[in-house]
Motif scaffolding. Sequence first.
Motif, mmCIF file in Angstrom:
data_model
loop_
_atom_site.group_PDB
_atom_site.id
_atom_site.type_symbol
_atom_site.label_atom_id
_atom_site.label_comp_id
_atom_site.label_asym_id
_atom_site.label_seq_id
_atom_site.Cartn_x
_atom_site.Cartn_y
_atom_site.Cartn_z
ATOM 1 N N ALA A 17 -15.121 -15.400 11.017
ATOM 2 C CA ALA A 17 -15.287 -15.336 9.562
ATOM 3 C C ALA A 17 -14.187 -16.059 8.808
ATOM 4 O O ALA A 17 -14.354 -16.403 7.632
ATOM 5 C CB ALA A 17 -15.321 -13.866 9.117
ATOM 6 N N SER A 18 -13.064 -16.330 9.469
ATOM 7 C CA SER A 18 -11.882 -16.811 8.757
ATOM 8 C C SER A 18 -12.082 -18.168 8.106
ATOM 9 O O SER A 18 -11.560 -18.431 7.016
ATOM 10 C CB SER A 18 -10.684 -16.854 9.708
ATOM 11 N N ALA A 19 -12.824 -19.052 8.757
ATOM 12 C CA ALA A 19 -13.015 -20.389 8.190
ATOM 13 C C ALA A 19 -13.709 -20.313 6.837
ATOM 14 O O ALA A 19 -13.443 -21.121 5.945
ATOM 15 C CB ALA A 19 -13.821 -21.260 9.151
ATOM 16 N N GLU A 20 -14.597 -19.338 6.670
ATOM 17 C CA GLU A 20 -15.299 -19.177 5.400
ATOM 18 C C GLU A 20 -14.448 -18.464 4.359
ATOM 19 O O GLU A 20 -14.722 -18.550 3.165
ATOM 20 C CB GLU A 20 -16.605 -18.407 5.621
ATOM 21 N N LEU A 21 -13.432 -17.738 4.804
ATOM 22 C CA LEU A 21 -12.594 -17.001 3.864
ATOM 23 C C LEU A 21 -11.487 -17.860 3.264
ATOM 24 O O LEU A 21 -10.962 -17.542 2.195
ATOM 25 C CB LEU A 21 -11.952 -15.804 4.578
ATOM 26 N N LEU A 22 -11.115 -18.933 3.956
ATOM 27 C CA LEU A 22 -9.979 -19.738 3.528
ATOM 28 C C LEU A 22 -10.432 -20.920 2.682
ATOM 29 O O LEU A 22 -11.376 -21.630 3.046
ATOM 30 C CB LEU A 22 -9.215 -20.263 4.741
ATOM 31 N N VAL B 99 -4.291 -20.178 4.531
ATOM 32 C CA VAL B 99 -3.648 -19.780 5.786
ATOM 33 C C VAL B 99 -4.112 -18.394 6.208
ATOM 34 O O VAL B 99 -4.157 -17.461 5.394
ATOM 35 C CB VAL B 99 -2.106 -19.797 5.647
ATOM 36 N N LEU B 100 -4.452 -18.267 7.476
ATOM 37 C CA LEU B 100 -4.727 -16.975 8.101
ATOM 38 C C LEU B 100 -3.502 -16.543 8.892
ATOM 39 O O LEU B 100 -2.955 -17.336 9.676
ATOM 40 C CB LEU B 100 -5.922 -17.087 9.048
ATOM 41 N N THR C 59 -9.223 -22.961 16.532
ATOM 42 C CA THR C 59 -9.225 -24.418 16.586
ATOM 43 C C THR C 59 -10.651 -24.955 16.635
ATOM 44 O O THR C 59 -10.983 -25.960 15.987
ATOM 45 C CB THR C 59 -8.425 -24.908 17.811
ATOM 46 N N GLY C 60 -11.506 -24.266 17.385
ATOM 47 C CA GLY C 60 -12.904 -24.667 17.468
ATOM 48 C C GLY C 60 -13.639 -24.548 16.150
ATOM 49 O O GLY C 60 -14.672 -25.203 15.946
ATOM 50 N N LEU C 61 -13.120 -23.742 15.238
ATOM 51 C CA LEU C 61 -13.705 -23.590 13.909
ATOM 52 C C LEU C 61 -13.153 -24.608 12.912
ATOM 53 O O LEU C 61 -13.480 -24.557 11.726
ATOM 54 C CB LEU C 61 -13.441 -22.173 13.391
ATOM 55 N N GLY C 62 -12.308 -25.506 13.411
ATOM 56 C CA GLY C 62 -11.783 -26.554 12.559
ATOM 57 C C GLY C 62 -10.470 -26.231 11.891
ATOM 58 O O GLY C 62 -10.031 -26.955 10.997
ATOM 59 N N LEU C 63 -9.819 -25.152 12.312
ATOM 60 C CA LEU C 63 -8.535 -24.778 11.733
ATOM 61 C C LEU C 63 -7.396 -25.301 12.599
ATOM 62 O O LEU C 63 -7.552 -25.471 13.812
ATOM 63 C CB LEU C 63 -8.428 -23.254 11.614
ATOM 64 N N SER C 64 -6.254 -25.543 11.986
ATOM 65 C CA SER C 64 -5.037 -25.873 12.738
ATOM 66 C C SER C 64 -4.363 -24.555 13.094
ATOM 67 O O SER C 64 -3.873 -23.856 12.209
ATOM 68 C CB SER C 64 -4.103 -26.733 11.882
ATOM 69 N N ALA C 65 -4.350 -24.198 14.362
ATOM 70 C CA ALA C 65 -3.922 -22.862 14.765
ATOM 71 C C ALA C 65 -2.828 -22.914 15.814
ATOM 72 O O ALA C 65 -2.776 -23.826 16.645
ATOM 73 C CB ALA C 65 -5.115 -22.061 15.299
ATOM 74 N N GLY C 66 -1.967 -21.929 15.787
ATOM 75 C CA GLY C 66 -0.925 -21.791 16.782
ATOM 76 C C GLY C 66 -0.218 -20.463 16.623
ATOM 77 O O GLY C 66 -0.537 -19.678 15.721
ATOM 78 N N VAL C 67 0.725 -20.192 17.507
ATOM 79 C CA VAL C 67 1.510 -18.960 17.433
ATOM 80 C C VAL C 67 2.676 -19.192 16.480
ATOM 81 O O VAL C 67 3.500 -20.079 16.699
ATOM 82 C CB VAL C 67 2.023 -18.549 18.828
ATOM 83 N N VAL D 10 2.150 -11.123 18.959
ATOM 84 C CA VAL D 10 2.125 -12.492 18.445
ATOM 85 C C VAL D 10 1.505 -12.490 17.048
ATOM 86 O O VAL D 10 0.598 -11.703 16.757
ATOM 87 C CB VAL D 10 1.317 -13.443 19.360
ATOM 88 N N VAL D 11 2.035 -13.343 16.191
ATOM 89 C CA VAL D 11 1.393 -13.610 14.905
ATOM 90 C C VAL D 11 0.754 -14.980 15.011
ATOM 91 O O VAL D 11 1.432 -15.986 15.243
ATOM 92 C CB VAL D 11 2.391 -13.577 13.732
ATOM 93 N N ILE D 12 -0.555 -15.034 14.878
ATOM 94 C CA ILE D 12 -1.298 -16.284 14.887
ATOM 95 C C ILE D 12 -1.363 -16.820 13.460
ATOM 96 O O ILE D 12 -1.718 -16.092 12.528
ATOM 97 C CB ILE D 12 -2.721 -16.075 15.429
ATOM 98 N N ARG D 13 -1.001 -18.075 13.303
ATOM 99 C CA ARG D 13 -1.096 -18.746 12.004
ATOM 100 C C ARG D 13 -2.125 -19.855 12.116
ATOM 101 O O ARG D 13 -2.021 -20.725 12.986
ATOM 102 C CB ARG D 13 0.246 -19.334 11.581
ATOM 103 N N ALA D 14 -3.119 -19.821 11.248
ATOM 104 C CA ALA D 14 -4.143 -20.850 11.243
ATOM 105 C C ALA D 14 -4.339 -21.354 9.817
ATOM 106 O O ALA D 14 -4.375 -20.563 8.874
ATOM 107 C CB ALA D 14 -5.455 -20.302 11.795
ATOM 108 N N GLU D 15 -4.476 -22.653 9.667
ATOM 109 C CA GLU D 15 -4.588 -23.262 8.343
ATOM 110 C C GLU D 15 -5.864 -24.090 8.254
ATOM 111 O O GLU D 15 -6.211 -24.828 9.179
ATOM 112 C CB GLU D 15 -3.371 -24.154 8.062
ATOM 113 N N ARG D 16 -6.544 -23.942 7.137
ATOM 114 C CA ARG D 16 -7.712 -24.777 6.898
ATOM 115 C C ARG D 16 -7.254 -26.070 6.236
ATOM 116 O O ARG D 16 -6.664 -26.044 5.178
ATOM 117 C CB ARG D 16 -8.724 -24.062 6.016
ATOM 118 N N ARG D 17 -7.544 -27.191 6.860
ATOM 119 C CA ARG D 17 -7.080 -28.461 6.336
ATOM 120 C C ARG D 17 -7.825 -28.801 5.074
ATOM 121 O O ARG D 17 -8.991 -28.474 4.928
ATOM 122 C CB ARG D 17 -7.289 -29.570 7.382
#
Length: 233
Positions: A154-159, A164-165, A183-191, A226-233
Motif C-alpha cells: 500500500a505504501s506506493a499509493e500513500l506516498l 518517505v516511508l 524496490t519492486g514497487l518503484g521505491l528507493s529502499a534500504g535500511v 531495523v528501520v526501513i526507509r523508502a522514498e518515492r521518486r
Amino acid sequence: MLYRTSTAPTPPPSPALDRVWRLPGVYRPQADTALLAAALSREVVPGSDVLDVGTGSGALALYASRLGGCVEAVDISWRAVAVTRLNALRAGHPIEVHRRDIRHPPGRASRRTYDVVVSNPPYVPAPPGPAHRGARAWDAGPDGRQVLDPLCAASAELLRPGGVLLMVHSAMSGTQATVDLLTGLGLSAGVGCRARVPLGPVLRSRLPWLRARGLMAAADEQEELVVIRAERR
C-alpha cells in the motif's frame, strides 16, 4: 539508491514518547518506538503531511506533531484510537485519529497522499495457535510478515512524489524481503538504521520455537531491529 546504515545503541526515549497514557492491550512505546522516533526526527519538517499507521498509544503521532507535522493516525483497535485521541487532547495537538485496518490504509480509498508515512506494525513471528487479544499488537504470523507485506504494497499509493516511508521491524521478519518488495514497487529502499536490543518477554517465551525455525541462533540473546526507509521518486 543506497542509504548509509548506522548501527548504534537504541536512542533513549524522547520525552514525547514518555508522556502517553495507555489502556491494557495497547502497545507500550519501547525500543522500536524510540528507534523509529529518531529516524522520524530527520524526515519531518514543519508543514509535512504525516500518516502514522498502527498508531497504538499515539506516541509517534504526537512526536511528529511536535516536530511540526500535520498528522493523521490510524489503528484497527478501538482502544488505541481512544487512547490516541485522549493523548492528543491532553497534549493540545490537533491529530486526526481514525479506526482502520492497517493493512488497508486510508490513502488506498481516498487517494490522499503524504510526505511521511511512519509505522511500527506487528512483526513478531508467532507459532500457530490461539493468542490473547493484546498479541495482535505484535504477533504477525509464522514469518512475521502478515502485516508487513500488505503495508509495503500500500505504501506506493500513500506516498506523494518525494515522500518517505519509515517502518521498523525485527530482522527476523526478513529485512531483505522488505527492501526487495518496496524496490519492486518503484521505491528507493534500504535500511536506514539498525539496533540490537535485549530480548523481551514475548521473544524469550518462544525462543525454542524461533531457534528451531532458524530465526535465531542458539547463542543469540539479542534482537536486531531495523528501520526501513523508502522514498518515492
